[in-house]
Each structure stands twice: as C-alpha cells, then as structure tokens.
Design a protein around this motif. Sequence first.
Motif: not given
Length: 264
Positions: A59, A175, A177-179
């Motif tokens: 990213k 992390k 942004s991934e959830c």
Amino acid sequence: MADKSKRKKCLRVKIISMGNAECGKSCIIKRYCERRFVSKYLPTVGIDYGVTKVHVKDKELKVNIFDMAGHPYFFEVRNEFYKDAQAALLVYDACDRKSFESLDLWLQEMGKQQLVDDVVVFVCANKVDMGKRVVDRLEGQLWSQGKGFSYYETSAATGEGITEVFQDLFEQLVKLSECDGKRTIPTVTPGFTKDQVDAILRLKNGRDNYEKLGVHYTASRDDINKAYRKLAVILHPDKSMAPGSEDAFKTLVNARTALLRNKE
Ligand code: GTP
Ligand code: MG
C-alpha cells in the motif's frame, strides 16, 4: 489503466498532533520527515501542515500531517482540524509533569469535535534523552494502556522511538482500512481498573510502608492484614493485566511483612 490501479491502492490518511506547548510535537514530526532536530524552540503558530508518502506492504499512503500548536491561545484554530483525523500523536514531555497531567484535557478538546473512539491514538513520552524525567515509564504506560492507546518513549533529539511510532501508526491505519475503517480493537479495552492503577502507583511511590499499604501509623495488625488482603485481591498477577502488577504485588508482600514485624 495502470495509473488507475495505482491510484486505487493509494490510501489517504490524516494525522494530527496534540499536547502542551513545547512538549516537542513539531520536533518529533521533523525528526521523522526530515531526519533532523532543531534545538531552538520555534512555537507553531496555529497549524503546520505537511504531506508525505510512505509504503506499507503493497500500500502507498499519502499522509497528511496537521501539526497543532499547543498554546491555549490557538484553541479556536485547532478546533477546525480535529474532524476526520484517523490518528493522533498525543505527546507529553516526560520531564514536565504538567504536560502529562494535561493529556485528559487534550482528549476532551478533541472529543468535542471528533469521536475519540474513531481515532487511533499514539502516546509519546518525549524528551527521554534529557535525563531529568519526572514521569516514569510505568505511569505513562498505565495511563495510555488504560485507555487502549499505544505508548512510546521518544526523543526527537536522538531519534529514539520515532521510526517505531510512525511505523506502528501507519501499519495500524492500513489494518484499519482493510476493515472498512472500523477499529478492530474494541474501543474501551483498558484490561485493568482505576483501582488497580491507583494501587500500583501508590505501592511504587509511597514514601514508606504505611503509605504504600494505605494505612495509618497507628494501624493494628488486623488493619494491616485487612489492607493487605484488599490490595492482594486486585493486584494478584493472575488477575491483574496492568503493567507493573507483578512488582507491585511483591512490594505489597514485603511492606506487609515489614509492618507486621514492627508490630510484634
Ligand atoms: P508548540 O508548537 O508550541 O505547541 O510546541 P511543540 O510541542 O511543537 O514543541 P517543539 O517541537 O517546538 O519543541 C519545543 C522545544 O523542545 C524545542 O526547543 C525543542 O528543541 C525541544 N525538544 C523537542 N523534542 C525534544 C527531545 O526529544 N529532546 C530534547 N532534549 N529536546 C526536545
Ligand atoms: Mg509545534
């Protein structure tokens, strides 16, 4: 097409800095972004804004940093910038107790503009190079971890802890942004209670064994044992997750033994 997918991977984040004037917010940011330290105090006027790009795994992050002035005079200016912050560096000067005691006030100030639970907070105990600190690691950890915040010891002068705090901050934002921006860490997870924190600090800082146990000089054997049992229940290392519990428990046992010996 290639450009489009690149753009998709770029994550925009907003970071703010908070903490009393002169605690070292700007120097921490400068140390990270420019790898240098300025020893002359140049107070921030209102807000300083900077942007930097970093890579975390695959990213790319476009990091917008809003470095706030800590002086009360800039209250109104600061209030315009809390909104939508995803992360905050909450800084205090480990050599200045007042700056540590102001941390709650900074959270209150932010809380009026932005839900504190939506912000990933990183506490920096700064100026640890100075050798005249008055707030020790344990106190800083207890306050920070009690609120579910990460705690770092930093020095903008030597660079200690600076890369680590930013690295951790970026990783947590990725992390997040991934959830879908939802915090994976429950919002209120102190893992320990205020009673435990108070007991640990009293056992550490109490001037004598009476003060450590919280009993009067005239206390009887029975009073001492009662106070001991009360503290032992909350501080037992099997029960307490708070940092410093184990040492506090040992101090408690020693204090009780010494006091009972005096009363023989
Ligand atoms: P405001 O902008 O007024 O809110 O202050 P600030 O929190 O941004 O403080 P700044 O970064 O300007 O630093 C204040 C003073 O502390 C300066 O003289 C810095 O050189 C000094 N300073 C900052 N960090 C450190 C550090 O880690 N160690 C030492 N020894 N001095 C530091
Ligand atoms: Mg500043």
